[in-house]
Structure formats: C-alpha cells, structure tokens
Design an enzyme around this catalytic site. Sequence first.
Site, short mmCIF file in Angstrom:
data_model
loop_
_atom_site.label_atom_id
_atom_site.label_comp_id
_atom_site.label_asym_id
_atom_site.label_seq_id
_atom_site.Cartn_x
_atom_site.Cartn_y
_atom_site.Cartn_z
N LYS A 153 0.84 -1.20 0.00
CA LYS A 153 0.00 0.00 0.00
C LYS A 153 0.88 1.25 0.00
O LYS A 153 0.69 2.16 -0.79
CB LYS A 153 -0.91 -0.04 1.23
CG LYS A 153 -1.84 1.13 1.39
CD LYS A 153 -2.83 0.88 2.52
CE LYS A 153 -3.56 2.15 2.89
NZ LYS A 153 -4.52 1.95 3.98
N GLU A 159 10.53 -4.72 4.47
CA GLU A 159 10.60 -6.14 4.06
C GLU A 159 10.28 -6.28 2.58
O GLU A 159 10.99 -6.96 1.83
CB GLU A 159 9.57 -6.98 4.85
CG GLU A 159 9.88 -7.15 6.32
CD GLU A 159 9.25 -6.06 7.18
OE1 GLU A 159 8.98 -4.95 6.66
OE2 GLU A 159 9.04 -6.32 8.37
N GLY A 214 -5.03 -2.04 5.04
CA GLY A 214 -4.23 -3.17 4.58
C GLY A 214 -4.91 -4.51 4.84
O GLY A 214 -5.03 -5.35 3.95
N ARG A 215 -5.39 -4.71 6.05
CA ARG A 215 -5.97 -6.02 6.41
C ARG A 215 -7.36 -6.23 5.83
O ARG A 215 -7.94 -7.29 5.99
CB ARG A 215 -5.96 -6.19 7.93
CG ARG A 215 -6.65 -5.08 8.71
CD ARG A 215 -6.24 -5.13 10.18
NE ARG A 215 -6.73 -3.99 10.95
CZ ARG A 215 -6.12 -2.81 11.03
NH1 ARG A 215 -5.02 -2.59 10.34
NH2 ARG A 215 -6.62 -1.83 11.77
N GLU A 300 -5.25 -6.88 15.04
CA GLU A 300 -4.73 -5.58 14.60
C GLU A 300 -5.85 -4.53 14.63
O GLU A 300 -5.60 -3.34 14.81
CB GLU A 300 -4.12 -5.68 13.20
CG GLU A 300 -3.11 -4.58 12.91
CD GLU A 300 -2.41 -4.73 11.57
OE1 GLU A 300 -2.64 -5.72 10.86
OE2 GLU A 300 -1.64 -3.84 11.24
N HIS A 332 -5.12 -32.97 17.91
CA HIS A 332 -3.99 -33.80 18.34
C HIS A 332 -2.86 -32.94 18.88
O HIS A 332 -1.73 -33.40 19.00
CB HIS A 332 -3.50 -34.64 17.15
CG HIS A 332 -4.56 -35.57 16.66
ND1 HIS A 332 -4.64 -36.88 17.04
CD2 HIS A 332 -5.63 -35.35 15.86
CE1 HIS A 332 -5.70 -37.44 16.48
NE2 HIS A 332 -6.32 -36.53 15.75
N LYS A 447 7.86 -0.70 12.58
CA LYS A 447 8.49 -0.30 11.32
C LYS A 447 9.50 0.81 11.56
O LYS A 447 10.61 0.80 11.04
CB LYS A 447 7.43 0.21 10.32
CG LYS A 447 6.48 -0.87 9.79
CD LYS A 447 5.61 -0.29 8.65
CE LYS A 447 4.60 -1.29 8.13
NZ LYS A 447 3.82 -0.84 7.00
C1 G6Q Z 1 -2.67 -3.80 7.85
C2 G6Q Z 1 -1.44 -3.23 8.37
C3 G6Q Z 1 -0.17 -3.95 7.96
C4 G6Q Z 1 0.24 -3.66 6.51
C5 G6Q Z 1 1.67 -4.13 6.30
C6 G6Q Z 1 2.15 -3.90 4.89
O1 G6Q Z 1 -3.76 -3.37 8.06
O2 G6Q Z 1 -1.37 -1.89 8.15
O3 G6Q Z 1 -0.24 -5.33 8.14
O4 G6Q Z 1 -0.62 -4.29 5.62
O5 G6Q Z 1 2.51 -3.50 7.20
O6 G6Q Z 1 2.06 -2.57 4.54
P1 G6Q Z 1 2.22 -2.10 3.03
O7 G6Q Z 1 1.12 -2.72 2.25
O8 G6Q Z 1 2.15 -0.62 3.06
O9 G6Q Z 1 3.56 -2.62 2.58
#
Ligand code: G6Q
Length: 486
Positions: A153, A159, A214-215, A300, A332, A447
């Site tokens: 996003k 990463e 994002g989620r 989250e 299990h 981050k």
């Molecule tokens: C989701 C969070 C988080 C995010 C990641 C990746 O709601 O904000 O999990 O999706 O940190 O972020 P980017 O998509 O910006 O790389």
Amino acid sequence: MITDEGLNLLINLAKASDIERWRLAMFEGEKINNTENRAVLHTALRRPDTDIVKVDGKNVMDFIHSVLKKMEEFSDKVRNGDWKGYTGKEIKNIINIGIGGSDLGPKMVCNALQSYSRRDLNMYFVSNIDGTDIAEVLRVIDPETSLFIVASKTFTTQETIRNAQSAREWLIEKIGDEKAIANHFVAISTNEKAVSEFGINPENMFKFKNWVGGRYSLWSAIGLPIAISVGFENFRNLLNGAYEMDQHFLNAPLNKNMAVILAVIAIWNRNFMKYSNYAIIPYDHYLRDFPSYMQQVDMESNGKYVNRDGNKIVDYDTAPVLFGGTGTNSQHSFFQLIHQGTDIVPCDFIIAKETLNPIANKEHHNKLQDNFLAQQQALMMGRNLKESGGDINKVFEGNRPSNGVIIDKLTPFNLGQLIALYEHKIFVQGIIWRINSFDQSGVELGKILAQNISESRKIFADNHDVDASTMEMLNYFKRLCSEVFW
Ligand code: G6Q
C-alpha cells in the site's frame, strides 16, 4: 447455550452503542478512521458500478471499477499466455511479494480456492525479510516464466522493498537485461511515485486508495494474485459473496444479524466471562490459513487500549488473543488445553456441509463432520467423574463455549460471505468497545524502530539515538558477526 433473554440483552447493548448509525457511516464513506482521518471503504470494493459512494464529495465507484477492469484484462492475459516474459515464454510462476495485509489475505484466499485454480500456475507468497523466504523461491523458479507482483500500500515497507530489490537483481542477472523488468514485474500500491522510482512502469501498476485498510484489502487490487490464480470470474464471485453479506449486515434486524450475533457472543465471552483467548478452528484443509489471516484482522483491528476519543481504557478489556489451526489436526495438539486447561477458550468451529473432494465415498468428509460435532459436544457436555470411571484425569468439566459456523460448500461466493461476516463481526465489537478498529499504531512503531536500528547500524556511534540496552545488543552483534554484517 445462549438463551433468548441473554441474547436480547446483548443485542440491546449493541443498539445502545449506536451500531446502526456507525454501520451506515462506514458504508457511506464517513471518515470513521478518525486517527488517520480516513474513510473505511472495503465494502465499496464489492458494490456494483451503478452505486454511488462519495469520499470528499467525489464518487469513487468509477475508480474501483476501472481498476477491476484492468485486473480482469491483465489476469486474462497471464492465464491465456498472452502476457509473455522477456524471452517470449508464457508465465508459469506468480510470486507475490508483500507482508501483513498485502500478503495474508490473498495468500489465504488462493489456498482456500485451490480447487478452482489453474493448476499449472504456481503461486508463491514471499513476505519475510529473512532472506531464506525469497532465496528458497528463487531457487526453484525459472526467471523466464516468472512474474513478480510487488504488493505494498505504502511502497515503503522495508521487508517488501528489500525482497523486491533482491528479486529484481536476481532477474536482471539471470536474464542479462534490465529491460526485462517491464515483462516480469508489476506493482500494487497507492504510491505511484515510489513505484516508478523503483523502476516499475506505472502502466504496470494496479492502484488502490488509502480508504482501504491493509488487512481489509484483498478485495482491492491487492487481490490480483487471486484473480490470476482462479480467474477473474471467480474473483468477481468472491466480491459478490461479500456484497451479499454486506447487504445482510446492513439490512437484517440486529437480533437476526449474523455479524451482530457473533459479535455480542464474543463480547459476552470477553467482557462478562473474562475469557482472554479465542480460537478459530476450520474443519477444512483449504481454510488452513484462515486462522492466521483472522489473527491479523481481529487483533490488529481491536487489540487497543485507547478509545476513539483518545482516552486510555481502564475498566474493560478489548480483543482477546486469537489463535487456531485446522481440525482435526489441532485436536492432536493444543486441544488438550481447550478441554482441560485452567483457561477457558471460546472456539469458532467452521465446516462446509459439502466437500470438494468426496473421496472414499465421502468417508473422509463424514469423519470430518463427526469430529466437528464431537468436539463441540465434548466442550459443552464434558464428562463427569462417574462417566470417567472415577479417574479425575479423565474428567472434562464441560460448559465451555463454542460456535459452529456451517457453509454449504467452499465456493468463491461462500468464501466471500464468510470473510465479510468476520470483518463485520470485528467492526461491531470495535463499536461496542468504542475503539477505532482501522488504525494500527502498534504495527507502525515496529516499522519505525527497525528503520532506526538500520540507521544506527550504518552510522554506528555511541551517541546515536538508541537506548543503552539496544545499543549494547547492537555492540554484541557487532562483536559476534563483524565479518558477516558490518
Ligand atoms: C494492515 C497493516 C499492515 C500492513 C503491512 C504492509 O492493516 O497496516 O499489516 O498491511 O505493514 O504494509 P504495506 O502494504 O504498506 O507494505
């Protein structure tokens, strides 16, 4: 078993929290994510193009449907073999590089819908900064037939950017021409500038907007790997299923509203019974990633101790710790604690009525269903001392709560409904707890701190802005692995 009276009282609590007003506010694009001053419009992503949804006075439906169109054309091209690699070969490997919301949702859905997938397209999801993640994928794929989707996003997440750079360097080295990037890399982001700085042509970029969390983003361009794997029509069905659940959530009376009922039961377990854990157990191998996906969406969104007015919550609890795994495998392992542990863990058991793999004359599925029922029975009824032959070790206290969620069959449409059901459950809980479910300062701190430490590593100096304990650890690392890292 919850009584009608108990349920009605809990529904009154939801009503008193003004759930109907908040629900409408979300669907209509009000900026209910108050800390980030953003609308929350994952529901708009599944609406028909004839609807009107405005953000800052502008209808966003045209934008949403133009991106869907672009996703359709692109996924068709890849699936038909019309999108070629730099050396003219068809694409066979799709590697999604993303993390958190840009990874968990599409990965969970691709696995859940494997039965509908093009089996000759290999899907990979790389997320971890640990180089092992990307290295193991690069080891097995052919550069000439691989397409990297860089999903972020913000397009600044350490990463993802590092993994994407490593993939880029690898591809250029293997193919021997930088121009190959245009055929082998596409991006999904809200940040066009960063995408083109990375070297991906904005033509090969799929956009979404910051009113998609994002989620909650698998319904947006972030769903591109899903569309490629199962085809656009199936992706559309996933959206349609979610849309149908949206309509149910919007229109069903609160006491018949599935998301509201699941939410108030969860409130009962958390706030009245004080249970601090919660498990999700899909009796479905295709849904094996659903618990970890839900872990992010739930924890989250609602793992917060500050309310929406900016005050610390002091007299009630918010989200429990969520964990889970598939049935029957979990039976299990950690089910021992669920049956006889000192903590009570409310569970959601999920199963499909009809299996997609009716092998051995449905014997597998019959046994799966038997276990689904038996576990809930054991939790509810327990087993007393007499039934246990006088052996206290074999006594189950019983009276432990669980929900059974049954879907007809794991189709894209039904999966869309299931995911949207849980999204709305989480939303209702957030409203009752008076929190903003749509920001994530807790994730952002990590981050920033990792970035700070990376800076300290570069300009290694004792007076750098890092606390003494962390600096000592950095020094320790430096002594341990000087040749490798410094
Ligand atoms: C989701 C969070 C988080 C995010 C990641 C990746 O709601 O904000 O999990 O999706 O940190 O972020 P980017 O998509 O910006 O790389």
